[in-house]
Design a protein around this motif. Structure first.
Motif, PDB file in Angstrom:
ATOM      1  N   MET A   1      58.549   9.077 -19.559  1.00  0.00           N
ATOM      2  CA  MET A   1      57.237   9.598 -19.957  1.00  0.00           C
ATOM      3  C   MET A   1      56.385   9.885 -18.730  1.00  0.00           C
ATOM      4  SD  MET A   1      56.119   7.738 -23.482  1.00  0.00           S
ATOM      5  CE  MET A   1      54.771   8.886 -23.668  1.00  0.00           C
ATOM      6  N   ALA A   2      56.507   9.052 -17.702  1.00  0.00           N
ATOM      7  CA  ALA A   2      55.764   9.294 -16.467  1.00  0.00           C
ATOM      8  C   ALA A   2      56.251  10.581 -15.809  1.00  0.00           C
ATOM      9  CB  ALA A   2      55.907   8.115 -15.514  1.00  0.00           C
ATOM     10  N   GLY A   3      57.565  10.799 -15.825  1.00  0.00           N
ATOM     11  CA  GLY A   3      58.114  12.038 -15.279  1.00  0.00           C
ATOM     12  C   GLY A   3      57.571  13.253 -16.005  1.00  0.00           C
ATOM     13  N   GLN A   4      57.481  13.161 -17.329  1.00  0.00           N
ATOM     14  CA  GLN A   4      56.914  14.262 -18.121  1.00  0.00           C
ATOM     15  C   GLN A   4      55.444  14.464 -17.769  1.00  0.00           C
ATOM     16  OE1 GLN A   4      58.500  16.456 -20.335  1.00  0.00           O
ATOM     17  NE2 GLN A   4      56.553  17.482 -20.033  1.00  0.00           N
ATOM     18  N   ALA A   5      54.713  13.366 -17.577  1.00  0.00           N
ATOM     19  CA  ALA A   5      53.300  13.468 -17.202  1.00  0.00           C
ATOM     20  C   ALA A   5      53.150  14.181 -15.862  1.00  0.00           C
ATOM     21  CB  ALA A   5      52.672  12.079 -17.144  1.00  0.00           C
ATOM     22  N   PHE A   6      53.992  13.842 -14.882  1.00  0.00           N
ATOM     23  CA  PHE A   6      53.947  14.520 -13.577  1.00  0.00           C
ATOM     24  C   PHE A   6      54.273  16.007 -13.714  1.00  0.00           C
ATOM     25  CE2 PHE A   6      54.792  10.195 -11.669  1.00  0.00           C
ATOM     26  CZ  PHE A   6      53.575  10.104 -11.009  1.00  0.00           C
ATOM     27  N   ARG A   7      55.262  16.338 -14.540  1.00  0.00           N
ATOM     28  CA  ARG A   7      55.601  17.757 -14.758  1.00  0.00           C
ATOM     29  C   ARG A   7      54.435  18.494 -15.404  1.00  0.00           C
ATOM     30  NH1 ARG A   7      60.412  15.179 -15.971  1.00  0.00           N
ATOM     31  NH2 ARG A   7      60.092  15.286 -18.224  1.00  0.00           N
ATOM     32  N   ASN A   8      53.798  17.863 -16.384  1.00  0.00           N
ATOM     33  CA  ASN A   8      52.645  18.479 -17.044  1.00  0.00           C
ATOM     34  C   ASN A   8      51.497  18.699 -16.065  1.00  0.00           C
ATOM     35  OD1 ASN A   8      54.068  18.430 -19.437  1.00  0.00           O
ATOM     36  ND2 ASN A   8      52.894  16.759 -20.329  1.00  0.00           N
TER      37      ASN A   8
ATOM     38  N   GLU B   1      37.017  17.001 -14.296  1.00  0.00           N
ATOM     39  CA  GLU B   1      37.994  17.510 -15.261  1.00  0.00           C
ATOM     40  C   GLU B   1      39.306  16.752 -15.075  1.00  0.00           C
ATOM     41  OE1 GLU B   1      40.317  21.632 -16.405  1.00  0.00           O
ATOM     42  OE2 GLU B   1      38.528  21.725 -15.150  1.00  0.00           O
ATOM     43  N   LEU B   2      39.882  16.355 -16.167  1.00  0.00           N
ATOM     44  CA  LEU B   2      41.131  15.598 -16.145  1.00  0.00           C
ATOM     45  C   LEU B   2      42.317  16.553 -16.085  1.00  0.00           C
ATOM     46  CD1 LEU B   2      42.457  12.772 -16.477  1.00  0.00           C
ATOM     47  CD2 LEU B   2      42.532  13.252 -18.920  1.00  0.00           C
ATOM     48  N   ILE B   3      43.225  16.340 -15.120  1.00  0.00           N
ATOM     49  CA  ILE B   3      44.438  17.163 -15.076  1.00  0.00           C
ATOM     50  C   ILE B   3      45.649  16.400 -15.593  1.00  0.00           C
ATOM     51  CG2 ILE B   3      43.648  18.652 -13.228  1.00  0.00           C
ATOM     52  CD1 ILE B   3      45.528  17.088 -11.347  1.00  0.00           C
ATOM     53  N   GLY B   4      45.483  15.107 -15.864  1.00  0.00           N
ATOM     54  CA  GLY B   4      46.592  14.351 -16.433  1.00  0.00           C
ATOM     55  C   GLY B   4      46.429  12.859 -16.271  1.00  0.00           C
ATOM     56  N   VAL B   5      47.194  12.143 -17.072  1.00  0.00           N
ATOM     57  CA  VAL B   5      47.254  10.690 -17.018  1.00  0.00           C
ATOM     58  C   VAL B   5      48.728  10.321 -16.961  1.00  0.00           C
ATOM     59  CG1 VAL B   5      46.744   8.548 -18.249  1.00  0.00           C
ATOM     60  CG2 VAL B   5      45.149  10.470 -18.378  1.00  0.00           C
ATOM     61  N   VAL B   6      49.080   9.470 -16.005  1.00  0.00           N
ATOM     62  CA  VAL B   6      50.468   9.036 -15.869  1.00  0.00           C
ATOM     63  C   VAL B   6      50.582   7.641 -16.461  1.00  0.00           C
ATOM     64  CG1 VAL B   6      52.356   8.552 -14.265  1.00  0.00           C
ATOM     65  CG2 VAL B   6      50.759  10.432 -13.794  1.00  0.00           C
ATOM     66  N   PRO B   7      51.346   7.515 -17.559  1.00  0.00           N
ATOM     67  CA  PRO B   7      51.480   6.193 -18.192  1.00  0.00           C
ATOM     68  C   PRO B   7      52.369   5.260 -17.379  1.00  0.00           C
ATOM     69  CG  PRO B   7      52.900   7.768 -19.284  1.00  0.00           C
ATOM     70  CD  PRO B   7      52.109   8.542 -18.252  1.00  0.00           C
ATOM     71  N   ASN B   8      52.162   3.972 -17.576  1.00  0.00           N
ATOM     72  CA  ASN B   8      53.048   2.982 -16.978  1.00  0.00           C
ATOM     73  C   ASN B   8      54.405   3.124 -17.649  1.00  0.00           C
ATOM     74  OD1 ASN B   8      54.033   0.815 -15.588  1.00  0.00           O
ATOM     75  ND2 ASN B   8      52.904  -0.719 -16.740  1.00  0.00           N
ATOM     76  N   ASP B   9      55.455   3.268 -16.865  1.00  0.00           N
ATOM     77  CA  ASP B   9      56.770   3.577 -17.408  1.00  0.00           C
ATOM     78  C   ASP B   9      57.834   2.845 -16.600  1.00  0.00           C
ATOM     79  OD1 ASP B   9      59.130   4.770 -18.322  1.00  0.00           O
ATOM     80  OD2 ASP B   9      58.382   6.812 -18.124  1.00  0.00           O
ATOM     81  N   LYS B  10      58.666   2.060 -17.273  1.00  0.00           N
ATOM     82  CA  LYS B  10      59.719   1.307 -16.567  1.00  0.00           C
ATOM     83  C   LYS B  10      60.703   2.232 -15.874  1.00  0.00           C
ATOM     84  CE  LYS B  10      62.836   0.943 -20.466  1.00  0.00           C
ATOM     85  NZ  LYS B  10      63.610   0.146 -21.346  1.00  0.00           N
TER      86      LYS B  10
ATOM     87  N   ARG C   1      49.669  22.187 -14.996  1.00  0.00           N
ATOM     88  CA  ARG C   1      48.225  22.418 -15.118  1.00  0.00           C
ATOM     89  C   ARG C   1      47.637  22.902 -13.804  1.00  0.00           C
ATOM     90  NH1 ARG C   1      48.504  17.412 -17.607  1.00  0.00           N
ATOM     91  NH2 ARG C   1      48.758  17.667 -19.847  1.00  0.00           N
ATOM     92  N   VAL C   2      48.108  22.319 -12.684  1.00  0.00           N
ATOM     93  CA  VAL C   2      47.612  22.720 -11.366  1.00  0.00           C
ATOM     94  C   VAL C   2      47.903  24.198 -11.105  1.00  0.00           C
ATOM     95  CG1 VAL C   2      47.983  22.380  -8.871  1.00  0.00           C
ATOM     96  CG2 VAL C   2      47.676  20.406 -10.368  1.00  0.00           C
ATOM     97  N   THR C   3      49.025  24.674 -11.633  1.00  0.00           N
ATOM     98  CA  THR C   3      49.371  26.087 -11.437  1.00  0.00           C
ATOM     99  C   THR C   3      48.718  26.998 -12.471  1.00  0.00           C
ATOM    100  OG1 THR C   3      51.431  25.914 -12.711  1.00  0.00           O
ATOM    101  CG2 THR C   3      51.570  25.514 -10.332  1.00  0.00           C
ATOM    102  N   GLY C   4      47.881  26.440 -13.353  1.00  0.00           N
ATOM    103  CA  GLY C   4      47.091  27.259 -14.260  1.00  0.00           C
ATOM    104  C   GLY C   4      47.534  27.309 -15.706  1.00  0.00           C
ATOM    105  N   GLU C   5      48.645  26.646 -16.044  1.00  0.00           N
ATOM    106  CA  GLU C   5      49.094  26.647 -17.441  1.00  0.00           C
ATOM    107  C   GLU C   5      48.187  25.747 -18.286  1.00  0.00           C
ATOM    108  OE1 GLU C   5      53.312  26.373 -18.462  1.00  0.00           O
ATOM    109  OE2 GLU C   5      53.736  26.483 -16.305  1.00  0.00           O
TER     110      GLU C   5
END
Length: 83
Positions: A41-48, A13-22, A52-56
């Protein structure tokens, strides 16, 4: 490989993808966590991912926007303007 190819290969199961971000390089050079940068965008990916890990139930980011931005950056670098 795109995300669906990776998912098929790993069968997890995928919990996220972190894009390449300058912004990652910029935040690293400043000694600041990228996750705190609202413009990254990478920061937003990490927050997302953390949410998800906490169940949202958080939808995956649209990475096509990132790719288009990257391609646009390369075109600008080489002076290519398509309309």
């Amino acid at each position: 490989l795109d995300v669906s190819d990776i998912l098929d290969s790993l069968a997890i199961e995928l919990i996220g993808v972190v894009p390449n971000d300058k912004e990652i390089t910029i935040s690293t050079n400043k000694g600041e966590p990228a996750v705190l940068d609202n413009n990254s965008m990478a920061g937003q990916a990490f927050r997302n991912i953390s949410r998800r890990v906490t169940g949202e139930k958080i939808p995956l980011m649209n990475l096509n926007v990132t790719q288009a931005g990257f391609i646009s950056s390369i075109k600008k670098l080489f002076g290519i303007n398509r309309r």
